[in-house]
Design a protein around this motif. Structure first.
Motif, PDB file in Angstrom:
ATOM      1  N   LEU A 200      -7.500   7.670 -10.714  1.00 15.05           N
ATOM      2  CA  LEU A 200      -8.337   8.061  -9.590  1.00 15.05           C
ATOM      3  C   LEU A 200      -9.248   6.921  -9.160  1.00 15.05           C
ATOM      4  O   LEU A 200      -9.462   6.698  -7.958  1.00 15.05           O
ATOM      5  CB  LEU A 200      -9.173   9.288  -9.958  1.00 15.05           C
ATOM      6  N   ALA A 201      -9.783   6.165 -10.116  1.00 19.19           N
ATOM      7  CA  ALA A 201     -10.658   5.040  -9.791  1.00 19.19           C
ATOM      8  C   ALA A 201      -9.930   4.011  -8.934  1.00 19.19           C
ATOM      9  O   ALA A 201     -10.476   3.493  -7.955  1.00 19.19           O
ATOM     10  CB  ALA A 201     -11.178   4.391 -11.074  1.00 19.19           C
ATOM     11  N   ARG A 202      -8.685   3.726  -9.293  1.00 16.87           N
ATOM     12  CA  ARG A 202      -7.922   2.754  -8.504  1.00 16.87           C
ATOM     13  C   ARG A 202      -7.647   3.284  -7.086  1.00 16.87           C
ATOM     14  O   ARG A 202      -7.732   2.533  -6.113  1.00 16.87           O
ATOM     15  CB  ARG A 202      -6.602   2.425  -9.199  1.00 16.87           C
ATOM     16  N   LEU A 203      -7.330   4.567  -6.981  1.00 14.17           N
ATOM     17  CA  LEU A 203      -7.083   5.146  -5.664  1.00 14.17           C
ATOM     18  C   LEU A 203      -8.311   5.025  -4.772  1.00 14.17           C
ATOM     19  O   LEU A 203      -8.216   4.622  -3.601  1.00 14.17           O
ATOM     20  CB  LEU A 203      -6.687   6.610  -5.795  1.00 14.17           C
ATOM     21  N   ILE A 204      -9.479   5.353  -5.312  1.00 16.98           N
ATOM     22  CA  ILE A 204     -10.707   5.262  -4.521  1.00 16.98           C
ATOM     23  C   ILE A 204     -11.016   3.803  -4.173  1.00 16.98           C
ATOM     24  O   ILE A 204     -11.552   3.501  -3.105  1.00 16.98           O
ATOM     25  CB  ILE A 204     -11.874   5.927  -5.268  1.00 16.98           C
ATOM     26  N   ALA A 205     -10.617   2.884  -5.069  1.00 17.94           N
ATOM     27  CA  ALA A 205     -10.816   1.457  -4.825  1.00 17.94           C
ATOM     28  C   ALA A 205      -9.956   0.941  -3.681  1.00 17.94           C
ATOM     29  O   ALA A 205     -10.230  -0.126  -3.122  1.00 17.94           O
ATOM     30  CB  ALA A 205     -10.513   0.666  -6.096  1.00 17.94           C
ATOM     31  N   VAL A 206      -8.912   1.677  -3.327  1.00 20.22           N
ATOM     32  CA  VAL A 206      -8.119   1.359  -2.142  1.00 20.22           C
ATOM     33  C   VAL A 206      -8.642   2.135  -0.932  1.00 20.22           C
ATOM     34  O   VAL A 206      -8.786   1.583   0.159  1.00 20.22           O
ATOM     35  CB  VAL A 206      -6.628   1.695  -2.372  1.00 20.22           C
ATOM     36  N   TYR A 207      -8.985   3.379  -1.148  1.00 20.00           N
ATOM     37  CA  TYR A 207      -9.384   4.277  -0.062  1.00 20.00           C
ATOM     38  C   TYR A 207     -10.681   3.828   0.624  1.00 20.00           C
ATOM     39  O   TYR A 207     -10.733   3.720   1.863  1.00 20.00           O
ATOM     40  CB  TYR A 207      -9.546   5.698  -0.613  1.00 20.00           C
ATOM     41  N   ILE A 208     -11.731   3.567  -0.141  1.00 14.94           N
ATOM     42  CA  ILE A 208     -13.023   3.217   0.468  1.00 14.94           C
ATOM     43  C   ILE A 208     -12.961   1.889   1.222  1.00 14.94           C
ATOM     44  O   ILE A 208     -13.411   1.802   2.377  1.00 14.94           O
ATOM     45  CB  ILE A 208     -14.138   3.203  -0.595  1.00 14.94           C
ATOM     46  N   PRO A 209     -12.395   0.811   0.647  1.00 15.55           N
ATOM     47  CA  PRO A 209     -12.270  -0.419   1.435  1.00 15.55           C
ATOM     48  C   PRO A 209     -11.403  -0.258   2.687  1.00 15.55           C
ATOM     49  O   PRO A 209     -11.626  -0.943   3.684  1.00 15.55           O
ATOM     50  CB  PRO A 209     -11.629  -1.403   0.452  1.00 15.55           C
ATOM     51  N   LEU A 210     -10.450   0.677   2.643  1.00 14.81           N
ATOM     52  CA  LEU A 210      -9.648   0.925   3.844  1.00 14.81           C
ATOM     53  C   LEU A 210     -10.524   1.491   4.960  1.00 14.81           C
ATOM     54  O   LEU A 210     -10.380   1.109   6.131  1.00 14.81           O
ATOM     55  CB  LEU A 210      -8.511   1.888   3.512  1.00 14.81           C
ATOM     56  N   LEU A 211     -11.449   2.388   4.609  1.00 12.14           N
ATOM     57  CA  LEU A 211     -12.391   2.903   5.606  1.00 12.14           C
ATOM     58  C   LEU A 211     -13.285   1.784   6.144  1.00 12.14           C
ATOM     59  O   LEU A 211     -13.562   1.716   7.342  1.00 12.14           O
ATOM     60  CB  LEU A 211     -13.253   4.001   4.987  1.00 12.14           C
ATOM     61  N   ILE A 212     -13.771   0.929   5.243  1.00 11.00           N
ATOM     62  CA  ILE A 212     -14.616  -0.196   5.672  1.00 11.00           C
ATOM     63  C   ILE A 212     -13.825  -1.119   6.588  1.00 11.00           C
ATOM     64  O   ILE A 212     -14.344  -1.617   7.596  1.00 11.00           O
ATOM     65  CB  ILE A 212     -15.155  -0.957   4.445  1.00 11.00           C
ATOM     66  N   PHE A 213     -12.558  -1.343   6.245  1.00  7.72           N
ATOM     67  CA  PHE A 213     -11.690  -2.190   7.061  1.00  7.72           C
ATOM     68  C   PHE A 213     -11.549  -1.620   8.469  1.00  7.72           C
ATOM     69  O   PHE A 213     -11.649  -2.343   9.464  1.00  7.72           O
ATOM     70  CB  PHE A 213     -10.319  -2.309   6.388  1.00  7.72           C
ATOM     71  N   MET A 214     -11.349  -0.309   8.557  1.00  9.39           N
ATOM     72  CA  MET A 214     -11.200   0.329   9.866  1.00  9.39           C
ATOM     73  C   MET A 214     -12.451   0.156  10.716  1.00  9.39           C
ATOM     74  O   MET A 214     -12.373  -0.140  11.919  1.00  9.39           O
ATOM     75  CB  MET A 214     -10.890   1.811   9.680  1.00  9.39           C
TER      76      MET A 214
ATOM     77  N   ILE B 289       0.836  -1.206   0.000  1.00  2.00           N
ATOM     78  CA  ILE B 289       0.000   0.000   0.000  1.00  2.00           C
ATOM     79  C   ILE B 289       0.867   1.251   0.000  1.00  2.00           C
ATOM     80  O   ILE B 289       0.614   2.198  -0.750  1.00  2.00           O
ATOM     81  CB  ILE B 289      -0.969  -0.005   1.196  1.00  2.00           C
ATOM     82  N   LEU B 290       1.897   1.265   0.832  1.00  3.69           N
ATOM     83  CA  LEU B 290       2.775   2.432   0.907  1.00  3.69           C
ATOM     84  C   LEU B 290       3.512   2.663  -0.407  1.00  3.69           C
ATOM     85  O   LEU B 290       3.675   3.813  -0.847  1.00  3.69           O
ATOM     86  CB  LEU B 290       3.771   2.261   2.057  1.00  3.69           C
ATOM     87  N   ALA B 291       3.939   1.582  -1.054  1.00  2.00           N
ATOM     88  CA  ALA B 291       4.624   1.720  -2.342  1.00  2.00           C
ATOM     89  C   ALA B 291       3.674   2.271  -3.395  1.00  2.00           C
ATOM     90  O   ALA B 291       4.067   3.103  -4.228  1.00  2.00           O
ATOM     91  CB  ALA B 291       5.177   0.365  -2.778  1.00  2.00           C
ATOM     92  N   TYR B 292       2.432   1.819  -3.355  1.00  2.00           N
ATOM     93  CA  TYR B 292       1.434   2.336  -4.298  1.00  2.00           C
ATOM     94  C   TYR B 292       1.219   3.829  -4.084  1.00  2.00           C
ATOM     95  O   TYR B 292       1.223   4.619  -5.049  1.00  2.00           O
ATOM     96  CB  TYR B 292       0.118   1.573  -4.125  1.00  2.00           C
ATOM     97  N   LEU B 293       1.041   4.248  -2.854  1.00  2.00           N
ATOM     98  CA  LEU B 293       0.823   5.668  -2.571  1.00  2.00           C
ATOM     99  C   LEU B 293       2.043   6.505  -2.937  1.00  2.00           C
ATOM    100  O   LEU B 293       1.909   7.629  -3.428  1.00  2.00           O
ATOM    101  CB  LEU B 293       0.476   5.858  -1.093  1.00  2.00           C
ATOM    102  N   ASP B 294       3.214   5.968  -2.716  1.00  2.00           N
ATOM    103  CA  ASP B 294       4.437   6.713  -2.990  1.00  2.00           C
ATOM    104  C   ASP B 294       4.613   7.031  -4.472  1.00  2.00           C
ATOM    105  O   ASP B 294       5.161   8.084  -4.827  1.00  2.00           O
ATOM    106  CB  ASP B 294       5.642   5.920  -2.481  1.00  2.00           C
ATOM    107  N   GLN B 295       4.125   6.132  -5.342  1.00  2.00           N
ATOM    108  CA  GLN B 295       4.327   6.355  -6.775  1.00  2.00           C
ATOM    109  C   GLN B 295       3.278   7.284  -7.397  1.00  2.00           C
ATOM    110  O   GLN B 295       3.399   7.653  -8.559  1.00  2.00           O
ATOM    111  CB  GLN B 295       4.365   5.009  -7.526  1.00  2.00           C
ATOM    112  N   LEU B 296       2.257   7.678  -6.621  1.00  2.00           N
ATOM    113  CA  LEU B 296       1.259   8.610  -7.129  1.00  2.00           C
ATOM    114  C   LEU B 296       1.851  10.018  -7.204  1.00  2.00           C
ATOM    115  O   LEU B 296       2.325  10.545  -6.205  1.00  2.00           O
ATOM    116  CB  LEU B 296       0.018   8.625  -6.229  1.00  2.00           C
TER     117      LEU B 296
END
Length: 304
Positions: free
Chosen positions: A266-280, A183-190
């Motif tokens: 952007l679609a891929r980013l939101i696809a990580v962001y929203i499930p992260l909220l659900i996970f929390m 996850i961190l590597a993905y965010l870093d390359q944005l």
């Protein structure tokens, strides 16, 4: 006492209260059994008999959204190709309950939790047709009904990255070292901080808890339209990455239509962001099943 989490309820709705509200305003349903089905961030959901589902806001912020649903959802029928929540009953607060509530036909199916990639792939074309139709709804008509613009500002990539880094620092213990690194590597390359705005009518919150599937994994319904808004199509296209496996994405876009790379990013980013909220939320509520599915959504979104 103030809520400590974004998803905490500001007021609770019991089965007894739901029955009183429904029976007093819709006498034809007075003899029907009522059972609590579950809740999301904004609403508590009850099944009434075999045919209806009622949603009751559990937070102040959900009231305006519910009223918008009541106005716009019946107007979408000619544009949407998958069964969805069309309100039939329009209730108002009473007995100390401060919010309106809506009743809908019961849609069969369950959440797509734990289904295989093969099962998911079967719905690629159907999802594409659904979103192509929804996104074709005239924006000016949606505006006439008071539908708001991107109220969550999901197109701000820099803000999403900042929030996700904070989230990850709080819940790192629930991921393996390898999962955290991915996850961190993905965010870093944005490198893009904000995408160019686009305007279509959106479901606004299209993730696995707002989708229904049959026993074979095929899509049977789209529920919970409380975040319906006008904004960037990527906000809905996130489902291409969170729900569909990589080998089904080309079929989706072939049916949906051409999409530029910025939209896909952007679609891929939101696809990580929203499930992260659900996970929390799932971790907070000790719901292992939902937590595992949310994590699987994130891993799928990061896969090519």
């Amino acid at each position: 006492m103030m809520s400590s989490n974004q998803w905490d309820a500001e007021w609770e709705v019991s089965e007894e209260l739901a029955k009183k509200l429904i029976s007093s305003q819709f006498p034809q349903l007075a003899e029907e059994p009522i059972k609590k089905l579950g809740f999301g961030w904004d609403n508590t959901v009850f099944v009434v008999g075999d045919d209806y589902v009622f949603r009751f806001p559990r937070r102040e912020v959900a009231i305006k959204a519910l009223r918008m649903e009541g106005k716009i959802l019946p107007k979408l029928q000619d544009y949407i190709s998958i069964p969805y929540s069309i309100p039939l009953f329009f209730g108002e607060g009473d007995f100390g309950y401060p919010a309106p509530f809506l009743g809908y036909p019961y849609l069969s199916g369950g959440y797509p939790i734990g289904i295989s990639d093969k099962q998911r792939s079967l719905s690629a074309k159907k999802l594409a047709q659904f979103l192509r139709g929804l996104h074709a709804f005239p924006v000016h008509v949606a505006e006439e009904y008071g539908i708001q613009e991107d109220h969550r500002n999901l197109t701000d990539i820099a803000m999403r990255k900042k929030k996700m880094l904070t989230f990850l620092s709080d819940i790192a213990v629930h991921f393996t070292a390898e999962e955290n690194r991915a996850i961190l590597a993905y965010l870093d390359q944005l490198r893009i901080e904000k995408v160019k705005p686009k305007r279509v009518l959106l479901h606004g919150d299209l993730h696995f808890k707002n989708m229904l599937v049959d026993e074979d994994g095929g899509i049977t319904g789209i529920i919970d339209w409380g975040d319906i808004n006008i904004g960037h199509p990527a906000c809905d296209l996130s489902v291409v990455y969170s729900f569909l496996p990589p080998n089904a994405r080309s079929e989706f876009f072939k049916e949906y239509g051409t999409v530029d790379e910025e939209t896909k990013l952007l679609a891929r980013l939101i696809a990580v962001y929203i499930p992260l909220l659900i996970f929390m939320q799932a971790i907070d509520e000790k719901d292992v099943r939902l937590a595992n599915e949310a994590k699987a959504n994130i891993q799928r979104a990061l896969a090519d």
